[in-house]
Design a protein around this motif. Sequence first.
Motif, PDB file in Angstrom:
ATOM      1  N   THR A 174       5.818  11.417   5.423  1.00  0.00           N
ATOM      2  CA  THR A 174       6.359  11.249   6.768  1.00  0.00           C
ATOM      3  C   THR A 174       5.209  11.242   7.760  1.00  0.00           C
ATOM      4  N   GLU A 175       5.485  10.768   8.958  1.00  0.00           N
ATOM      5  CA  GLU A 175       4.438  10.726   9.973  1.00  0.00           C
ATOM      6  C   GLU A 175       3.886  12.113  10.264  1.00  0.00           C
ATOM      7  N   SER A 176       4.738  13.132  10.218  1.00  0.00           N
ATOM      8  CA  SER A 176       4.271  14.485  10.499  1.00  0.00           C
ATOM      9  C   SER A 176       3.477  15.069   9.349  1.00  0.00           C
ATOM     10  N   ASP A 177       3.685  14.551   8.155  1.00  0.00           N
ATOM     11  CA  ASP A 177       2.969  15.057   6.984  1.00  0.00           C
ATOM     12  C   ASP A 177       1.673  14.275   6.760  1.00  0.00           C
ATOM     13  N   ARG A 178       1.836  13.010   6.421  1.00  0.00           N
ATOM     14  CA  ARG A 178       0.651  12.248   6.030  1.00  0.00           C
ATOM     15  C   ARG A 178       0.951  10.765   6.140  1.00  0.00           C
ATOM     16  N   THR A 179       0.336  10.126   7.122  1.00  0.00           N
ATOM     17  CA  THR A 179       0.517   8.697   7.310  1.00  0.00           C
ATOM     18  C   THR A 179      -0.806   7.998   7.040  1.00  0.00           C
ATOM     19  N   LEU A 180      -0.785   7.003   6.162  1.00  0.00           N
ATOM     20  CA  LEU A 180      -1.993   6.242   5.873  1.00  0.00           C
ATOM     21  C   LEU A 180      -2.305   5.317   7.036  1.00  0.00           C
ATOM     22  N   ARG A 181      -3.521   5.324   7.492  1.00  0.00           N
ATOM     23  CA  ARG A 181      -3.927   4.435   8.572  1.00  0.00           C
ATOM     24  C   ARG A 181      -4.782   3.276   8.061  1.00  0.00           C
ATOM     25  N   VAL A 182      -5.365   3.417   6.888  1.00  0.00           N
ATOM     26  CA  VAL A 182      -6.138   2.331   6.282  1.00  0.00           C
ATOM     27  C   VAL A 182      -5.485   1.986   4.949  1.00  0.00           C
ATOM     28  N   LEU A 183      -4.959   0.770   4.848  1.00  0.00           N
ATOM     29  CA  LEU A 183      -4.242   0.328   3.653  1.00  0.00           C
ATOM     30  C   LEU A 183      -5.150  -0.577   2.828  1.00  0.00           C
ATOM     31  N   ALA A 184      -5.327  -0.234   1.563  1.00  0.00           N
ATOM     32  CA  ALA A 184      -6.173  -1.031   0.660  1.00  0.00           C
ATOM     33  C   ALA A 184      -5.380  -2.224   0.145  1.00  0.00           C
ATOM     34  N   VAL A 185      -5.229  -3.228   0.990  1.00  0.00           N
ATOM     35  CA  VAL A 185      -4.455  -4.411   0.623  1.00  0.00           C
ATOM     36  C   VAL A 185      -5.119  -5.641   1.223  1.00  0.00           C
ATOM     37  N   THR A 186      -5.135  -6.730   0.479  1.00  0.00           N
ATOM     38  CA  THR A 186      -5.700  -7.978   0.973  1.00  0.00           C
ATOM     39  C   THR A 186      -4.608  -8.842   1.595  1.00  0.00           C
ATOM     40  N   GLN A 187      -5.030  -9.845   2.354  1.00  0.00           N
ATOM     41  CA  GLN A 187      -4.056 -10.763   2.940  1.00  0.00           C
ATOM     42  C   GLN A 187      -3.283 -11.516   1.857  1.00  0.00           C
ATOM     43  N   GLU A 188      -3.958 -11.882   0.786  1.00  0.00           N
ATOM     44  CA  GLU A 188      -3.279 -12.591  -0.302  1.00  0.00           C
ATOM     45  C   GLU A 188      -2.224 -11.710  -0.956  1.00  0.00           C
ATOM     46  N   GLN A 189      -2.550 -10.426  -1.168  1.00  0.00           N
ATOM     47  CA  GLN A 189      -1.574  -9.515  -1.766  1.00  0.00           C
ATOM     48  C   GLN A 189      -0.369  -9.322  -0.851  1.00  0.00           C
ATOM     49  N   LEU A 190      -0.610  -9.195   0.447  1.00  0.00           N
ATOM     50  CA  LEU A 190       0.495  -9.075   1.396  1.00  0.00           C
ATOM     51  C   LEU A 190       1.389 -10.304   1.356  1.00  0.00           C
ATOM     52  N   ALA A 191       0.764 -11.474   1.301  1.00  0.00           N
ATOM     53  CA  ALA A 191       1.525 -12.723   1.254  1.00  0.00           C
ATOM     54  C   ALA A 191       2.439 -12.759   0.038  1.00  0.00           C
ATOM     55  N   LEU A 192       1.919 -12.327  -1.109  1.00  0.00           N
ATOM     56  CA  LEU A 192       2.717 -12.309  -2.331  1.00  0.00           C
ATOM     57  C   LEU A 192       3.868 -11.314  -2.224  1.00  0.00           C
ATOM     58  N   MET A 193       3.624 -10.185  -1.577  1.00  0.00           N
ATOM     59  CA  MET A 193       4.663  -9.162  -1.456  1.00  0.00           C
ATOM     60  C   MET A 193       5.852  -9.629  -0.637  1.00  0.00           C
ATOM     61  N   ILE A 194       5.583 -10.383   0.447  1.00  0.00           N
ATOM     62  CA  ILE A 194       6.685 -10.754   1.341  1.00  0.00           C
ATOM     63  C   ILE A 194       7.137 -12.195   1.141  1.00  0.00           C
ATOM     64  N   GLY A 195       6.495 -12.905   0.197  1.00  0.00           N
ATOM     65  CA  GLY A 195       6.976 -14.232  -0.167  1.00  0.00           C
ATOM     66  C   GLY A 195       6.667 -15.327   0.825  1.00  0.00           C
ATOM     67  N   VAL A 196       5.470 -15.283   1.446  1.00  0.00           N
ATOM     68  CA  VAL A 196       5.044 -16.357   2.350  1.00  0.00           C
ATOM     69  C   VAL A 196       3.641 -16.799   1.944  1.00  0.00           C
ATOM     70  N   SER A 197       3.144 -17.860   2.562  1.00  0.00           N
ATOM     71  CA  SER A 197       1.815 -18.355   2.241  1.00  0.00           C
ATOM     72  C   SER A 197       0.740 -17.445   2.842  1.00  0.00           C
ATOM     73  N   ARG A 198      -0.458 -17.537   2.286  1.00  0.00           N
ATOM     74  CA  ARG A 198      -1.573 -16.766   2.828  1.00  0.00           C
ATOM     75  C   ARG A 198      -1.869 -17.193   4.258  1.00  0.00           C
ATOM     76  N   GLN A 199      -1.717 -18.493   4.553  1.00  0.00           N
ATOM     77  CA  GLN A 199      -1.973 -18.992   5.898  1.00  0.00           C
ATOM     78  C   GLN A 199      -1.017 -18.369   6.914  1.00  0.00           C
ATOM     79  N   THR A 200       0.265 -18.284   6.531  1.00  0.00           N
ATOM     80  CA  THR A 200       1.242 -17.658   7.425  1.00  0.00           C
ATOM     81  C   THR A 200       0.916 -16.191   7.646  1.00  0.00           C
ATOM     82  N   THR A 201       0.552 -15.506   6.573  1.00  0.00           N
ATOM     83  CA  THR A 201       0.176 -14.097   6.677  1.00  0.00           C
ATOM     84  C   THR A 201      -1.014 -13.926   7.606  1.00  0.00           C
ATOM     85  N   ASN A 202      -2.005 -14.791   7.462  1.00  0.00           N
ATOM     86  CA  ASN A 202      -3.192 -14.721   8.309  1.00  0.00           C
ATOM     87  C   ASN A 202      -2.835 -14.909   9.781  1.00  0.00           C
TER      88      ASN A 202
END
Length: 234
Positions: A174-202
Amino acid sequence: MPDISSHLPMLRSGRWFAQLPPDFTQGLLDMARVRHLQAGEKLFLRDAAPCGLYAVVRGTIRISGHSGEGDGAREAVLVLLSPPQWFGEISVFDGSARTHDAHAAEPCTLLHVPHDELLAWLAQHPAHWRDLAVLMADKLRLAFVSMEEQTVLPAPQRLARRLLTMALSYGQATESDRTLRVLAVTQEQLALMIGVSRQTTNQILRDFKARGVLHVQRGCIELLDLQALRAECD
């Protein structure tokens, strides 16, 4: 068990582990082994035999599948698991093979509760199957929410919600416990997760960056304004 004890603050920052009855907590700690993985190292692969329950206490584990074969094969990233998340419970329940691949996205430290030892302990303490079921129910709820978002939400909202969910360790922090502020994720990985192109993600990330919501770095995304990110989810 000094090495395992040193990870207790991280484990207790997780909602599931923090709510466990003391005897189950102690049972998991007594059975647990510490494992270290280097970036890119395999933890298990799809169709592998059950090997137990895991907790991430440092680094990030990438859960993924593949489509296609040979040079046309493409990785489909489902989730990136960060501390203090537990995973692997599905195979504990049904004794069937692993459903996806698990690799270290960066150097990782895990606690591993071996499959046979966990089953033997649960056979002696059957009331705690329900506690383990709560962990699986949390994952099922998230899966249903993700399926709905993929169907009804535009890409910017999907991306904002995925970043916020990852920041909150998929509901385990939770935000009061522990919130990550730096996420180890690339734009390509994000694109794959949400089902859009890398260009759209960018394009979406550049828009968020221009409004001071986040900062994009090589191999990671830094969240600068969690409240603004939450507003992007609506």
